[in-house]
Design a protein around this motif. Structure first.
Motif, PDB file in Angstrom:
ATOM      1  N   GLN A 209       0.834  -1.210   0.000  1.00 34.77           N
ATOM      2  CA  GLN A 209       0.000   0.000   0.000  1.00 34.77           C
ATOM      3  C   GLN A 209       0.865   1.256   0.000  1.00 34.77           C
ATOM      4  O   GLN A 209       0.409   2.339  -0.381  1.00 34.77           O
ATOM      5  CB  GLN A 209      -0.905   0.046   1.253  1.00 34.77           C
ATOM      6  CG  GLN A 209      -1.958  -1.053   1.330  1.00 34.77           C
ATOM      7  CD  GLN A 209      -2.906  -1.015   0.149  1.00 34.77           C
ATOM      8  OE1 GLN A 209      -3.438   0.026  -0.174  1.00 34.77           O
ATOM      9  NE2 GLN A 209      -3.068  -2.163  -0.497  1.00 34.77           N
ATOM     10  N   VAL A 210       2.107   1.122   0.444  1.00 32.87           N
ATOM     11  CA  VAL A 210       2.997   2.294   0.454  1.00 32.87           C
ATOM     12  C   VAL A 210       3.288   2.664  -1.008  1.00 32.87           C
ATOM     13  O   VAL A 210       3.565   1.789  -1.837  1.00 32.87           O
ATOM     14  CB  VAL A 210       4.313   1.978   1.205  1.00 32.87           C
ATOM     15  CG1 VAL A 210       5.243   3.190   1.181  1.00 32.87           C
ATOM     16  CG2 VAL A 210       4.034   1.545   2.633  1.00 32.87           C
ATOM     17  N   GLU A 211       3.246   3.946  -1.313  1.00 28.34           N
ATOM     18  CA  GLU A 211       3.405   4.397  -2.695  1.00 28.34           C
ATOM     19  C   GLU A 211       4.713   3.887  -3.313  1.00 28.34           C
ATOM     20  O   GLU A 211       5.777   3.982  -2.700  1.00 28.34           O
ATOM     21  CB  GLU A 211       3.398   5.938  -2.726  1.00 28.34           C
ATOM     22  CG  GLU A 211       3.329   6.471  -4.128  1.00 28.34           C
ATOM     23  CD  GLU A 211       3.364   8.002  -4.157  1.00 28.34           C
ATOM     24  OE1 GLU A 211       3.322   8.633  -3.077  1.00 28.34           O
ATOM     25  OE2 GLU A 211       3.440   8.546  -5.272  1.00 28.34           O
TER      26      GLU A 211
ATOM     27  N   ARG B  83      10.404   5.210   1.550  1.00 31.16           N
ATOM     28  CA  ARG B  83       9.243   4.367   1.227  1.00 31.16           C
ATOM     29  C   ARG B  83       9.569   2.890   1.445  1.00 31.16           C
ATOM     30  O   ARG B  83       8.737   2.135   1.961  1.00 31.16           O
ATOM     31  CB  ARG B  83       8.834   4.583  -0.234  1.00 31.16           C
ATOM     32  CG  ARG B  83       8.236   5.951  -0.498  1.00 31.16           C
ATOM     33  CD  ARG B  83       7.976   6.124  -1.990  1.00 31.16           C
ATOM     34  NE  ARG B  83       7.442   7.453  -2.275  1.00 31.16           N
ATOM     35  CZ  ARG B  83       7.204   7.903  -3.491  1.00 31.16           C
ATOM     36  NH1 ARG B  83       7.457   7.145  -4.556  1.00 31.16           N
ATOM     37  NH2 ARG B  83       6.704   9.109  -3.675  1.00 31.16           N
TER      38      ARG B  83
ATOM     39  N   ARG C 179       9.461   2.183   5.077  1.00 31.83           N
ATOM     40  CA  ARG C 179       8.079   2.220   5.576  1.00 31.83           C
ATOM     41  C   ARG C 179       7.406   0.880   5.252  1.00 31.83           C
ATOM     42  O   ARG C 179       6.698   0.307   6.064  1.00 31.83           O
ATOM     43  CB  ARG C 179       7.309   3.370   4.915  1.00 31.83           C
ATOM     44  CG  ARG C 179       6.567   4.247   5.918  1.00 31.83           C
ATOM     45  CD  ARG C 179       5.894   5.438   5.208  1.00 31.83           C
ATOM     46  NE  ARG C 179       6.863   6.405   4.729  1.00 31.83           N
ATOM     47  CZ  ARG C 179       6.764   7.101   3.582  1.00 31.83           C
ATOM     48  NH1 ARG C 179       5.725   6.949   2.778  1.00 31.83           N
ATOM     49  NH2 ARG C 179       7.691   7.959   3.239  1.00 31.83           N
ATOM     50  N   ALA C 180       7.654   0.381   4.059  1.00 28.85           N
ATOM     51  CA  ALA C 180       7.070  -0.907   3.659  1.00 28.85           C
ATOM     52  C   ALA C 180       7.649  -2.054   4.487  1.00 28.85           C
ATOM     53  O   ALA C 180       6.909  -2.932   4.950  1.00 28.85           O
ATOM     54  CB  ALA C 180       7.320  -1.138   2.170  1.00 28.85           C
TER      55      ALA C 180
END
Ligand code: AMP
Ligand code: GLY
Length: 366
Positions: A295-297, A337, A340-341
């Motif tokens: 869902q992380v860009e 990112r 974060r993922a």
């Protein structure tokens, strides 16, 4: 081969080095099946470090000074010709484990003894930063595809034992357009010409591991495949039709098509490995949260060492378990990112490096 024929496969892409060295591409070619990957004779560029060093010497390709030795006695006799540190390599495929950078003569002697009377190469130690250049080659024509930088050591700031690679990013801006041009002209193209001239043309992806020295790029080694995890950092940047590109390589039409198109964004890949890696990894641990991570860009999660349990749960089943890749407008953003993922993934037994891309970020002063 029977399966490829019965399923009318239009293109076989051979991934790892061992089947290439064993001649899987030769078998496809003799069966008339289009194949992306070199024949066994051309896979020697990865299969034998001695072969590659001799080819470089004959073609004047910049690389570390070296001697080949057949067994410990000869190797020990040659050792005194080199200053320290010195590099000792097993000649054949060693899954990334056949190289020792020895700081002392004792250490070099122990590495030679370890190689156990098999052919080996002793090399001058090169100073500089490493970067990898991936070129597509169809036997005759070679075009640069992308650059990347791997992170081979298991621990942050490049500490601990070597691994297959704990993370990568692409492009590696340390390989400037000027240096890439030199690497193509001085290293890749002469190799492609030399391979064709000896009747063993190279077809596939040529992965040049380079040392960017004060004198310019020098070849450390070739691989004859997309690296892992470099591949996971390069593929998300591909913008054209990958199958068409690989088919053009396989059928010798690389000169007839448009050059590969890659996004100018940076991609960062962080490997999640199982405790124990690069030694014996613990297996069978629950891996969850991949959907949340994606869902992380800009994020894609590639599964490497996973297996689906009968209950449907995803379990770890190898050393390097997941490769988490994120694209972003800058290296810093892509990396943020990616982490974060990583943090959205539930893998209690897993670990990763937290500093992928540190050299380039340090250079940028980020
Ligand atoms: P290789 O498997 O040949 O790529 O070697 C593995 C790693 O050892 C490389 O990525 C380098 O970090 C290091 N290495 C190999 N050869 C040399 C060399 N001649 N000088 C300095 N470092 C080297
Ligand atoms: N990551 C290094 C390799 O695939 O050889």
């Amino acid at each position: 081969m029977a399966l490829a024929r019965s399923a009318k496969v239009g293109l076989v892409v051979v991934g790892p080095e061992a089947p290439l060295v064993a001649g899987v591409a030769d078998a496809c070619r003799s069966a008339g099946i289009a194949v992306f990957g070199p024949n066994a004779a051309a896979a020697e560029l990865e299969g034998s470090k001695g072969f590659t060093k001799d080819l470089c010497a004959a073609a004047g390709i910049p690389t570390a000074a070296y001697v080949r030795a057949n067994g410990a006695e000869q190797a020990l006799a040659e050792l005194s010709r080199f200053s320290l540190p010195v590099v000792v390599k097993a000649d054949g495929l060693a899954a990334g484990k056949g190289v020792t950078v020895a700081e002392t003569r004792e250490e070099a002697g122990a590495a030679i003894a370890d190689i156990d009377n098999a052919p080996l190469v002793i090399e001058e130690f090169l100073r500089g930063e490493e970067a990898s250049l991936f070129a597509l080659v169809d036997g005759e024509t070679a075009v640069p595809l992308a650059s990347a930088q791997d992170h081979k050591r298991v621990g942050d700031r490049d500490t601990g034992p070597n691994t297959g690679g704990m993370g990568a990013y692409s492009p590696a801006r340390v390989l400037t357009p000027e240096l890439e041009g030199r690497a193509m002209a001085e290293i890749v193209l002469p190799t492609v010409r030399a391979m064709a001239a000896r009747g063993t043309p190279f077809s596939g992806v040529l992965y040049a591991g380079l040392m960017l020295t004060d004198e310019g790029p020098k070849l450390i080694e070739y691989n004859v495949r997309f690296g892992d995890p470099e591949c996971e950092a390069i593929m998300p940047r591909m913008e054209g039709d990958l199958a068409e590109l690989l088919l053009a390589v396989a059928t010798g039409r690389l000169g007839e098509i448009d050059p590969p198109e890659l996004s100018h964004e940076t991609a960062v890949t962080v490997v999640l490995a199982a405790q124990g890696y690069p030694g014996t990894p613990r297996k069978g641990c629950l891996v969850d949260g991949i959907e949340a991570a994606e869902q992380v860009e800009g994020v894609t999660v590639f599964q490497a060492g996973t297996a689906r349990h009968g209950s449907g749960a995803l379990l770890s089943a190898g050393g390097r378990v997941l490769a988490v890749t994120a694209r972003g407008p800058t290296l810093a953003e892509a990396r943020a990112r990616a982490y974060r993922a990583v943090d959205a993934i539930d893998f209690a037994d897993g670990f990763c490096r937290r500093d992928i891309g540190w050299r380039e970020l340090a250079r940028e002063g980020a």
